[in-house]
Write an enzyme that holds these catalytic residues in place. Structure first.
Site, PDB file in Angstrom:
ATOM      1  N   HIS A 183      57.433 -24.757  68.271  1.00 49.11           N
ATOM      2  CA  HIS A 183      58.723 -24.744  68.964  1.00 49.11           C
ATOM      3  C   HIS A 183      59.675 -25.758  68.324  1.00 49.11           C
ATOM      4  O   HIS A 183      60.825 -25.442  68.006  1.00 49.11           O
ATOM      5  CB  HIS A 183      58.501 -25.061  70.453  1.00 49.11           C
ATOM      6  CG  HIS A 183      59.745 -25.094  71.261  1.00 49.11           C
ATOM      7  ND1 HIS A 183      60.105 -24.074  72.101  1.00 49.11           N
ATOM      8  CD2 HIS A 183      60.715 -26.031  71.387  1.00 49.11           C
ATOM      9  CE1 HIS A 183      61.242 -24.370  72.693  1.00 49.11           C
ATOM     10  NE2 HIS A 183      61.634 -25.576  72.274  1.00 49.11           N
ATOM     11  N   GLU A 184      59.193 -26.973  68.136  1.00 51.46           N
ATOM     12  CA  GLU A 184      60.044 -28.025  67.568  1.00 51.46           C
ATOM     13  C   GLU A 184      60.371 -27.743  66.104  1.00 51.46           C
ATOM     14  O   GLU A 184      61.474 -28.055  65.640  1.00 51.46           O
ATOM     15  CB  GLU A 184      59.380 -29.400  67.722  1.00 51.46           C
ATOM     16  CG  GLU A 184      59.120 -29.806  69.163  1.00 51.46           C
ATOM     17  CD  GLU A 184      60.324 -29.699  70.081  1.00 51.46           C
ATOM     18  OE1 GLU A 184      61.463 -29.942  69.632  1.00 51.46           O
ATOM     19  OE2 GLU A 184      60.131 -29.375  71.267  1.00 51.46           O
ATOM     20  N   HIS A 192      63.381 -25.478  65.904  1.00 51.97           N
ATOM     21  CA  HIS A 192      64.624 -26.262  65.994  1.00 51.97           C
ATOM     22  C   HIS A 192      64.917 -26.912  64.640  1.00 51.97           C
ATOM     23  O   HIS A 192      66.044 -26.872  64.148  1.00 51.97           O
ATOM     24  CB  HIS A 192      64.500 -27.369  67.043  1.00 51.97           C
ATOM     25  CG  HIS A 192      64.497 -26.909  68.456  1.00 51.97           C
ATOM     26  ND1 HIS A 192      65.539 -26.228  69.038  1.00 51.97           N
ATOM     27  CD2 HIS A 192      63.569 -27.067  69.436  1.00 51.97           C
ATOM     28  CE1 HIS A 192      65.257 -25.980  70.306  1.00 51.97           C
ATOM     29  NE2 HIS A 192      64.060 -26.472  70.565  1.00 51.97           N
TER      30      HIS A 192
END
Length: 155
Positions: A67-68, A71
């Site tokens: 997820h990170e 980003h």
């Protein structure tokens, strides 16, 4: 798992799932409480909440890292890196990252309760912080406040 092992894991996931290198730092941040991880826009570093590894295991941690990294890579490329952006949602689905983290178990804390009473009307006041009885008076009758007792309460 140490910060160095986390750094290695993040670099491996970045190469394996994104085919792009992760050139910044990834580390455990013990101050994170309500989130699994955080991508820092200014420094491009990734903070990870270590409690997720302890409570939910490596698979949950890998989902948070993916997820990170979504980003991270989208922001570096100048594409839509926010949760609402379609580029972010499609990349997250492609790599199999976690959309939301599994909630952590809440720890019960013992909290102190301080009991004060008014010397005139006997009104009881429960507070978590100490009151300066020389400075404050009863809100009902303006009587003098007196400290009664300190209790410990689980919350």
């Amino acid at each position: 798992m140490t910060n160095q092992e986390l750094q290695t894991l993040v670099e491996e996931i970045s190469i394996r799932h994104f085919q792009k290198p992760f050139r910044h730092k990834a580390y455990f941040n013990p101050r994170l409480r309500t989130t699994g991880g955080r991508y820092m826009l200014g420094s491009h570093n990734i903070d990870i909440n270590g409690k997720y590894l302890e409570e939910h295991g490596l698979s949950e941690l890998i989902g948070i890292i993916k997820h990170e990294l979504c980003h991270y890579h989208l922001h570096i490329e100048g594409k839509g890196y926010k949760h609402r952006d379609p580029e972010f949602r499609s990349l997250l689905e492609q790599v199999g990252g976690a959309r939301h983290c599994t909630p952590l178990q809440k720890t019960k804390k013992n909290r102190r309760i301080l009991i004060y009473s008014c010397s005139k009307c006997n009104l009881m006041f429960k507070r978590r912080r100490r009151i300066d009885t020389k400075k404050y008076v009863c809100g009902k009758c303006k009587g003098k406040l007196v400290f009664k007792e300190e209790l410990m309460q689980e919350s």
